[in-house]
Scaffold this motif. Structure first.
Motif, PDB file in Angstrom:
ATOM      1  N   ARG A  25      32.377  39.565  22.376  1.00  0.00           N
ATOM      2  CA  ARG A  25      32.122  38.124  22.269  1.00  0.00           C
ATOM      3  C   ARG A  25      31.175  37.906  21.100  1.00  0.00           C
ATOM      4  O   ARG A  25      30.516  38.841  20.649  1.00  0.00           O
ATOM      5  N   PRO A  26      31.098  36.690  20.552  1.00  0.00           N
ATOM      6  CA  PRO A  26      30.233  36.464  19.392  1.00  0.00           C
ATOM      7  C   PRO A  26      28.778  36.825  19.677  1.00  0.00           C
ATOM      8  O   PRO A  26      28.259  36.568  20.768  1.00  0.00           O
ATOM      9  N   ALA A  27      28.125  37.423  18.696  1.00  0.00           N
ATOM     10  CA  ALA A  27      26.769  37.939  18.866  1.00  0.00           C
ATOM     11  C   ALA A  27      25.834  37.368  17.822  1.00  0.00           C
ATOM     12  O   ALA A  27      26.250  36.943  16.737  1.00  0.00           O
ATOM     13  N   VAL A  28      24.563  37.395  18.139  1.00  0.00           N
ATOM     14  CA  VAL A  28      23.509  37.191  17.150  1.00  0.00           C
ATOM     15  C   VAL A  28      23.234  38.544  16.509  1.00  0.00           C
ATOM     16  O   VAL A  28      23.140  39.564  17.205  1.00  0.00           O
ATOM     17  N   LEU A  29      23.114  38.577  15.194  1.00  0.00           N
ATOM     18  CA  LEU A  29      22.835  39.812  14.471  1.00  0.00           C
ATOM     19  C   LEU A  29      21.428  39.766  13.901  1.00  0.00           C
ATOM     20  O   LEU A  29      21.036  38.770  13.284  1.00  0.00           O
ATOM     21  N   ILE A  30      20.679  40.826  14.113  1.00  0.00           N
ATOM     22  CA  ILE A  30      19.364  41.011  13.511  1.00  0.00           C
ATOM     23  C   ILE A  30      19.444  42.258  12.659  1.00  0.00           C
ATOM     24  O   ILE A  30      19.787  43.336  13.169  1.00  0.00           O
ATOM     25  N   GLY A  31      19.165  42.132  11.368  1.00  0.00           N
ATOM     26  CA  GLY A  31      19.324  43.288  10.502  1.00  0.00           C
ATOM     27  C   GLY A  31      18.250  43.372   9.438  1.00  0.00           C
ATOM     28  O   GLY A  31      17.811  42.359   8.897  1.00  0.00           O
ATOM     29  N   HIS A  32      17.855  44.601   9.146  1.00  0.00           N
ATOM     30  CA  HIS A  32      16.863  44.864   8.098  1.00  0.00           C
ATOM     31  C   HIS A  32      17.526  45.603   6.942  1.00  0.00           C
ATOM     32  O   HIS A  32      18.276  46.566   7.159  1.00  0.00           O
ATOM     33  N   SER A  33      17.295  45.149   5.719  1.00  0.00           N
ATOM     34  CA  SER A  33      17.725  45.847   4.513  1.00  0.00           C
ATOM     35  C   SER A  33      19.228  46.101   4.534  1.00  0.00           C
ATOM     36  O   SER A  33      20.020  45.156   4.494  1.00  0.00           O
ATOM     37  N   LEU A  34      19.680  47.352   4.620  1.00  0.00           N
ATOM     38  CA  LEU A  34      21.099  47.660   4.765  1.00  0.00           C
ATOM     39  C   LEU A  34      21.694  46.912   5.955  1.00  0.00           C
ATOM     40  O   LEU A  34      22.794  46.356   5.873  1.00  0.00           O
ATOM     41  N   GLY A  35      20.975  46.893   7.071  1.00  0.00           N
ATOM     42  CA  GLY A  35      21.459  46.192   8.255  1.00  0.00           C
ATOM     43  C   GLY A  35      21.546  44.697   8.049  1.00  0.00           C
ATOM     44  O   GLY A  35      22.425  44.033   8.609  1.00  0.00           O
ATOM     45  N   GLY A  36      20.643  44.152   7.238  1.00  0.00           N
ATOM     46  CA  GLY A  36      20.703  42.727   6.925  1.00  0.00           C
ATOM     47  C   GLY A  36      21.893  42.388   6.054  1.00  0.00           C
ATOM     48  O   GLY A  36      22.591  41.395   6.288  1.00  0.00           O
ATOM     49  N   ALA A  37      22.134  43.204   5.041  1.00  0.00           N
ATOM     50  CA  ALA A  37      23.291  42.967   4.168  1.00  0.00           C
ATOM     51  C   ALA A  37      24.594  43.124   4.940  1.00  0.00           C
ATOM     52  O   ALA A  37      25.543  42.363   4.740  1.00  0.00           O
ATOM     53  N   THR A  38      24.645  44.108   5.833  1.00  0.00           N
ATOM     54  CA  THR A  38      25.841  44.300   6.650  1.00  0.00           C
ATOM     55  C   THR A  38      26.050  43.114   7.580  1.00  0.00           C
ATOM     56  O   THR A  38      27.185  42.641   7.767  1.00  0.00           O
ATOM     57  N   SER A  39      24.973  42.596   8.159  1.00  0.00           N
ATOM     58  CA  SER A  39      25.070  41.415   9.022  1.00  0.00           C
ATOM     59  C   SER A  39      25.606  40.220   8.250  1.00  0.00           C
ATOM     60  O   SER A  39      26.475  39.483   8.733  1.00  0.00           O
ATOM     61  N   ALA A  40      25.079  40.010   7.039  1.00  0.00           N
ATOM     62  CA  ALA A  40      25.529  38.892   6.219  1.00  0.00           C
ATOM     63  C   ALA A  40      26.999  39.048   5.840  1.00  0.00           C
ATOM     64  O   ALA A  40      27.770  38.074   5.865  1.00  0.00           O
ATOM     65  N   ALA A  41      27.403  40.263   5.503  1.00  0.00           N
ATOM     66  CA  ALA A  41      28.801  40.504   5.140  1.00  0.00           C
ATOM     67  C   ALA A  41      29.724  40.298   6.329  1.00  0.00           C
ATOM     68  O   ALA A  41      30.825  39.750   6.188  1.00  0.00           O
ATOM     69  N   LEU A  42      29.283  40.728   7.505  1.00  0.00           N
ATOM     70  CA  LEU A  42      30.097  40.542   8.701  1.00  0.00           C
ATOM     71  C   LEU A  42      30.265  39.061   9.014  1.00  0.00           C
ATOM     72  O   LEU A  42      31.359  38.613   9.394  1.00  0.00           O
ATOM     73  N   ALA A  43      29.204  38.278   8.819  1.00  0.00           N
ATOM     74  CA  ALA A  43      29.298  36.834   9.052  1.00  0.00           C
ATOM     75  C   ALA A  43      30.267  36.178   8.074  1.00  0.00           C
ATOM     76  O   ALA A  43      30.978  35.233   8.435  1.00  0.00           O
ATOM     77  N   GLN A  44      30.306  36.665   6.831  1.00  0.00           N
ATOM     78  CA  GLN A  44      31.263  36.135   5.861  1.00  0.00           C
ATOM     79  C   GLN A  44      32.692  36.552   6.198  1.00  0.00           C
ATOM     80  O   GLN A  44      33.614  35.740   6.143  1.00  0.00           O
ATOM     81  N   ALA A  45      32.867  37.816   6.538  1.00  0.00           N
ATOM     82  CA  ALA A  45      34.216  38.343   6.730  1.00  0.00           C
ATOM     83  C   ALA A  45      34.807  37.971   8.084  1.00  0.00           C
ATOM     84  O   ALA A  45      36.013  37.705   8.193  1.00  0.00           O
ATOM     85  N   ARG A  46      33.964  37.936   9.119  1.00  0.00           N
ATOM     86  CA  ARG A  46      34.446  37.694  10.474  1.00  0.00           C
ATOM     87  C   ARG A  46      33.516  36.706  11.193  1.00  0.00           C
ATOM     88  O   ARG A  46      32.834  37.069  12.158  1.00  0.00           O
ATOM     89  N   PRO A  47      33.452  35.464  10.739  1.00  0.00           N
ATOM     90  CA  PRO A  47      32.500  34.512  11.334  1.00  0.00           C
ATOM     91  C   PRO A  47      32.739  34.253  12.817  1.00  0.00           C
ATOM     92  O   PRO A  47      31.820  33.834  13.527  1.00  0.00           O
ATOM     93  N   GLU A  48      33.949  34.535  13.294  1.00  0.00           N
ATOM     94  CA  GLU A  48      34.225  34.335  14.718  1.00  0.00           C
ATOM     95  C   GLU A  48      33.484  35.349  15.594  1.00  0.00           C
ATOM     96  O   GLU A  48      33.367  35.156  16.808  1.00  0.00           O
ATOM     97  N   LEU A  49      32.959  36.412  14.985  1.00  0.00           N
ATOM     98  CA  LEU A  49      32.217  37.428  15.734  1.00  0.00           C
ATOM     99  C   LEU A  49      30.713  37.181  15.746  1.00  0.00           C
ATOM    100  O   LEU A  49      29.984  37.888  16.456  1.00  0.00           O
ATOM    101  N   VAL A  50      30.250  36.209  14.961  1.00  0.00           N
ATOM    102  CA  VAL A  50      28.813  36.063  14.712  1.00  0.00           C
ATOM    103  C   VAL A  50      28.351  34.651  15.037  1.00  0.00           C
ATOM    104  O   VAL A  50      28.877  33.674  14.506  1.00  0.00           O
ATOM    105  N   ARG A  51      27.335  34.551  15.905  1.00  0.00           N
ATOM    106  CA  ARG A  51      26.762  33.243  16.250  1.00  0.00           C
ATOM    107  C   ARG A  51      25.648  32.842  15.294  1.00  0.00           C
ATOM    108  O   ARG A  51      25.459  31.667  15.002  1.00  0.00           O
ATOM    109  N   GLY A  52      24.889  33.817  14.808  1.00  0.00           N
ATOM    110  CA  GLY A  52      23.770  33.549  13.930  1.00  0.00           C
ATOM    111  C   GLY A  52      23.168  34.854  13.459  1.00  0.00           C
ATOM    112  O   GLY A  52      23.486  35.928  13.988  1.00  0.00           O
ATOM    113  N   VAL A  53      22.286  34.778  12.444  1.00  0.00           N
ATOM    114  CA  VAL A  53      21.721  35.991  11.854  1.00  0.00           C
ATOM    115  C   VAL A  53      20.236  35.812  11.577  1.00  0.00           C
ATOM    116  O   VAL A  53      19.777  34.741  11.174  1.00  0.00           O
TER     117      VAL A  53
END
Length: 304
Positions: A97-125
């Motif tokens: 189900r859609p999740a909130v992503l918390i990411g640092h550095s590499l994890g932050g960039a991956t979170s941002a990319a996931l929100a762009q590529a698959r916004p249906e999976l991401v509620r917020g970052v």
């Protein structure tokens, strides 16, 4: 004022087509999910302090990226597309189900990319000094054509990464305990200069030691040769609500700088930008600035 409780972690594995991913799962499995993603050379251990603040009301899942912690090794595939595949697999196959992503550095960039590529999976970052700068492409060299942000990382952070690449294999071979390595790190200079023990929480040093002893140091090679292949496009919208925490521009290890903040302002109206005065890249590890990450998380969650 926020409810907290001790973590009751479930140690889990996810088998993908490529490798086995290690993740740690806390809270009610039916509660709204939060996926927490670490930076390069780190592991799930770096987020242990955060779990008690969130697990009373959320399912909190912490992932070890490939090459890190307890996850599998894929030499030659330590690139942003690979890390994005790891996070996507957890969202699809574990969270469901859609999740909130918390990411640092590499994890932050991956979170941002996931929100762009698959916004249906991401509620917020919540993105802590994320590596969302424009990186040099393969073959251009690690410093040619870099933005202001990547130039900064190419100074203080690249020096740290070079040292890790050179010395950690020997340390791993000698077999120290995490506590012994943490004690050895205390007097080591941080990317901003002062010894780590002066600027980082004790638990952050312990987590750093745990991660370095488990690390496949070849994860750093794609940074050095410029083949990291970023998947977040800073010229496109980040289409979910979010908060980006940038380190102080006066600190040499800060990654998100004026250019990245300007691109977010121009293209991502749902994303709030905050500069953490006095902080460098390791905001959540900092004795003085950890609360900025927690505050941003608690500020974002009610908006979603």
């Amino acid at each position: 004022n926020h409810r907290s409780r001790p973590p009751t972690v479930r140690i889990m594995e996810l088998q993908t087509d490529e490798l086995t991913l290690h993740y740690e799962d806390d809270g009610d499995p039916e509660a709204p999910p939060i996926l927490v993603l670490h930076g390069i050379t780190q592991s799930t251990a770096t987020w242990s302090w955060l779990v008690p603040h969130l697990a009373a009301d959320h399912r909190v899942v912490r992932l070890d990226f490939r090459g890190h912690g307890g996850s599998g090794r894929t030499p030659g595939a330590y690139t942003f597309p690979g890390y994005l595949a790891d996070a996507t697999a957890v969202c699809e196959q574990v969270l469901g189900r859609p999740a909130v992503l918390i990411g640092h550095s590499l994890g932050g960039a991956t979170s941002a990319a996931l929100a762009q590529a698959r916004p249906e999976l991401v509620r917020g970052v919540v993105l802590e000094d994320p590596a969302i700068m424009e990186l040099p492409t393969s073959g251009s060299g690690a410093s040619e054509g870099a933005s202001e942000g990547s130039q900064a990382e190419g100074g203080a952070m690249f020096t740290t990464f070079r040292l890790i690449r050179e010395v950690i294999p020997g340390i791993q071979a000698s077999g120290p305990s995490p506590s012994d390595l943490a004690n050895g790190l205390r007097l080591a200079p941080s990317p901003s200069g002062p010894p780590f023990e002066e600027v980082l929480h004790d638990d952050a040093l312990e987590a750093m030691a745990i991660a370095l002893l488990q690390l496949d140091v070849s994860v750093l090679d794609a940074i050095f040769d410029g083949s990291i292949s970023p998947v977040f496009d800073p010229h496109r919208e980040l289409p979910v609500p979010g908060i980006v925490l940038a380190g102080d521009p006066a600190r040499p290890d800060t990654v998100v700088r004026a250019r990245e903040l300007a691109l977010l302002e121009a293209h991502s109206p749902l994303v709030e930008r905050r500069i953490v005065s006095g902080a460098g890249h390791l905001i959540h590890d900092s004795r003085l600035h950890r609360e900025a990450v927690l505050d941003a998380t608690h500020d974002l969650l009610p908006r979603l």
